[in-house]
Write a protein that holds these residues in place. Structure first.
Motif, mmCIF file in Angstrom:
data_model
loop_
_atom_site.group_PDB
_atom_site.id
_atom_site.type_symbol
_atom_site.label_atom_id
_atom_site.label_comp_id
_atom_site.label_asym_id
_atom_site.label_seq_id
_atom_site.Cartn_x
_atom_site.Cartn_y
_atom_site.Cartn_z
ATOM 1 N N TYR A 7 0.898 -1.147 0.189
ATOM 2 C CA TYR A 7 -0.070 -0.026 -0.100
ATOM 3 C C TYR A 7 0.956 1.321 -0.251
ATOM 4 O O TYR A 7 0.526 2.239 -0.673
ATOM 5 C CB TYR A 7 -0.957 -0.016 1.185
ATOM 6 C CG TYR A 7 -2.185 -1.094 1.168
ATOM 7 C CD1 TYR A 7 -3.119 -1.276 0.001
ATOM 8 C CD2 TYR A 7 -2.019 -2.336 1.781
ATOM 9 C CE1 TYR A 7 -4.001 -1.898 -0.153
ATOM 10 C CE2 TYR A 7 -3.083 -3.102 1.719
ATOM 11 C CZ TYR A 7 -4.122 -2.997 0.746
ATOM 12 O OH TYR A 7 -4.849 -4.007 0.685
ATOM 13 N N LYS A 8 2.097 1.250 0.690
ATOM 14 C CA LYS A 8 2.594 2.387 0.624
ATOM 15 C C LYS A 8 3.465 2.732 -0.726
ATOM 16 O O LYS A 8 3.497 3.843 -1.090
ATOM 17 C CB LYS A 8 3.924 2.367 1.695
ATOM 18 C CG LYS A 8 3.564 2.359 3.072
ATOM 19 C CD LYS A 8 4.714 2.057 4.120
ATOM 20 C CE LYS A 8 4.190 1.940 5.482
ATOM 21 N NZ LYS A 8 5.384 1.750 6.352
ATOM 22 N N ALA A 9 3.920 1.588 -1.432
ATOM 23 C CA ALA A 9 4.269 2.057 -2.792
ATOM 24 C C ALA A 9 3.280 2.169 -3.748
ATOM 25 O O ALA A 9 3.360 3.207 -4.443
ATOM 26 C CB ALA A 9 4.824 0.617 -3.286
ATOM 27 N N THR A 10 1.934 1.801 -3.475
ATOM 28 C CA THR A 10 0.951 2.197 -4.164
ATOM 29 C C THR A 10 0.484 3.686 -3.968
ATOM 30 O O THR A 10 0.378 4.412 -4.953
ATOM 31 C CB THR A 10 -0.099 1.172 -4.057
ATOM 32 O OG1 THR A 10 0.005 -0.072 -4.181
ATOM 33 C CG2 THR A 10 -1.408 1.542 -5.027
ATOM 34 N N ASP A 11 0.327 4.128 -2.810
ATOM 35 C CA ASP A 11 0.097 5.417 -2.651
ATOM 36 C C ASP A 11 0.943 6.585 -3.101
ATOM 37 O O ASP A 11 0.637 7.435 -3.620
ATOM 38 C CB ASP A 11 -0.096 5.642 -0.884
ATOM 39 C CG ASP A 11 -1.199 4.791 -0.404
ATOM 40 O OD1 ASP A 11 -2.141 4.592 -1.208
ATOM 41 O OD2 ASP A 11 -1.461 4.645 0.757
ATOM 42 N N SER A 12 2.446 6.011 -2.860
ATOM 43 C CA SER A 12 3.456 7.179 -3.362
ATOM 44 C C SER A 12 3.432 7.101 -4.971
ATOM 45 O O SER A 12 3.646 8.183 -5.501
ATOM 46 C CB SER A 12 4.703 6.430 -2.963
ATOM 47 O OG SER A 12 5.105 5.294 -3.507
ATOM 48 N N LEU A 13 3.251 6.004 -5.590
ATOM 49 C CA LEU A 13 2.977 5.921 -6.969
ATOM 50 C C LEU A 13 2.007 6.769 -7.415
ATOM 51 O O LEU A 13 2.044 7.704 -8.479
ATOM 52 C CB LEU A 13 2.855 4.285 -7.492
ATOM 53 C CG LEU A 13 2.714 4.181 -8.975
ATOM 54 C CD1 LEU A 13 3.891 4.603 -9.767
ATOM 55 C CD2 LEU A 13 2.409 2.737 -9.375
ATOM 56 N N LEU A 14 0.792 6.653 -6.764
ATOM 57 C CA LEU A 14 -0.402 7.419 -7.248
ATOM 58 C C LEU A 14 -0.290 8.911 -6.900
ATOM 59 O O LEU A 14 -0.613 9.467 -7.735
ATOM 60 C CB LEU A 14 -1.754 6.961 -6.542
ATOM 61 C CG LEU A 14 -2.256 5.634 -6.801
ATOM 62 C CD1 LEU A 14 -3.322 5.127 -5.843
ATOM 63 C CD2 LEU A 14 -2.762 5.469 -8.199
ATOM 64 N N LYS A 15 0.724 9.144 -5.764
ATOM 65 C CA LYS A 15 0.738 10.592 -5.644
ATOM 66 C C LYS A 15 1.724 11.273 -6.672
ATOM 67 O O LYS A 15 1.489 12.370 -7.030
ATOM 68 C CB LYS A 15 1.480 10.798 -4.385
ATOM 69 C CG LYS A 15 0.379 10.655 -3.150
ATOM 70 C CD LYS A 15 1.157 10.701 -1.819
ATOM 71 C CE LYS A 15 0.329 10.588 -0.829
ATOM 72 N NZ LYS A 15 0.779 10.622 0.642
ATOM 73 N N GLY A 16 2.670 10.489 -7.070
ATOM 74 C CA GLY A 16 3.599 10.851 -8.149
ATOM 75 C C GLY A 16 2.561 11.164 -9.476
ATOM 76 O O GLY A 16 2.927 12.131 -10.119
ATOM 77 N N ILE A 17 1.958 10.234 -9.950
ATOM 78 C CA ILE A 17 1.110 10.319 -11.024
ATOM 79 C C ILE A 17 0.027 11.383 -10.964
ATOM 80 O O ILE A 17 0.007 12.481 -11.993
ATOM 81 C CB ILE A 17 0.222 9.117 -11.312
ATOM 82 C CG1 ILE A 17 1.323 7.863 -11.622
ATOM 83 C CG2 ILE A 17 -0.780 9.096 -12.378
ATOM 84 C CD1 ILE A 17 0.664 6.400 -11.749
ATOM 85 N N GLN A 66 0.693 14.074 -8.980
ATOM 86 C CA GLN A 66 1.376 15.386 -9.134
ATOM 87 C C GLN A 66 1.886 15.771 -10.652
ATOM 88 O O GLN A 66 1.830 16.841 -10.972
ATOM 89 C CB GLN A 66 2.717 15.388 -8.310
ATOM 90 C CG GLN A 66 2.316 15.583 -7.016
ATOM 91 C CD GLN A 66 3.679 15.167 -6.247
ATOM 92 O OE1 GLN A 66 4.699 14.818 -6.520
ATOM 93 N NE2 GLN A 66 3.469 15.335 -4.789
ATOM 94 N N ARG A 67 2.097 14.804 -11.434
ATOM 95 C CA ARG A 67 2.653 14.835 -12.594
ATOM 96 C C ARG A 67 1.065 15.483 -13.878
ATOM 97 O O ARG A 67 1.453 16.357 -14.540
ATOM 98 C CB ARG A 67 2.909 13.681 -13.506
ATOM 99 C CG ARG A 67 4.403 13.461 -12.841
ATOM 100 C CD ARG A 67 5.045 12.190 -13.482
ATOM 101 N NE ARG A 67 6.403 12.247 -12.884
ATOM 102 C CZ ARG A 67 7.009 11.143 -13.245
ATOM 103 N NH1 ARG A 67 6.449 10.184 -14.008
ATOM 104 N NH2 ARG A 67 8.201 10.957 -12.844
ATOM 105 N N ILE A 68 -0.077 15.222 -13.478
ATOM 106 C CA ILE A 68 -0.988 15.376 -14.109
ATOM 107 C C ILE A 68 -1.758 16.653 -13.762
ATOM 108 O O ILE A 68 -1.848 17.468 -14.369
ATOM 109 C CB ILE A 68 -2.370 14.283 -14.072
ATOM 110 C CG1 ILE A 68 -1.928 12.870 -14.432
ATOM 111 C CG2 ILE A 68 -3.628 14.599 -14.428
ATOM 112 C CD1 ILE A 68 -2.889 11.847 -14.243
ATOM 113 N N CYS A 69 -1.706 16.759 -12.358
ATOM 114 C CA CYS A 69 -2.151 18.003 -11.666
ATOM 115 C C CYS A 69 -1.322 19.385 -11.948
ATOM 116 O O CYS A 69 -1.728 20.456 -11.842
ATOM 117 C CB CYS A 69 -2.953 18.047 -10.388
ATOM 118 S SG CYS A 69 -4.319 16.754 -10.513
ATOM 119 N N GLY A 70 -0.111 18.830 -11.944
ATOM 120 C CA GLY A 70 1.055 20.148 -11.853
ATOM 121 C C GLY A 70 1.413 20.549 -10.695
ATOM 122 O O GLY A 70 1.925 21.512 -10.361
#
Length: 86
Positions: free
Chosen positions: A69-79, A81-85
């Motif tokens: 879950y930690k890796a999934t949450d950090s991956l989703l946060k990174g995606i 951030q890239r989408i929303c800027g």
């Protein structure tokens, strides 16, 4: 009433006369009775074993999937951030 001897009957009449012996497995002696018993037991067990196999698949515990879950949450946060800027 006239009875025919076995030698006087044609093949069809012999088959009809032997129908009962064939049906109970007595046509070839004790070994055909044993074979008829085994075949009957196999045929009678097929619905029971089929139900048990089906029932066993229904109650089988499904393995839990492993999620990090930690890796999934950090991956989703990174995606995100890239989408929303952000």
């Amino acid at each position: 009433m006239h009875q025919h001897s076995h030698q006087d009957k044609n093949l069809g009449e012999k088959a009809v006369a032997a129908n009962y012996d064939i049906h109970i497995g007595a046509i070839f002696g004790i070994w055909s009775k044993v074979l008829a018993l085994i075949i009957s037991l196999v045929c009678a067990s097929l619905p029971v074993t089929g139900f048990l196999i089906w029932w066993g698949e229904e109650i089988k515990i499904k393995p839990k999937r492993f999620y990090n879950y930690k890796a999934t949450d950090s991956l989703l946060k990174g995606i995100n951030q890239r989408i929303c800027g952000k």
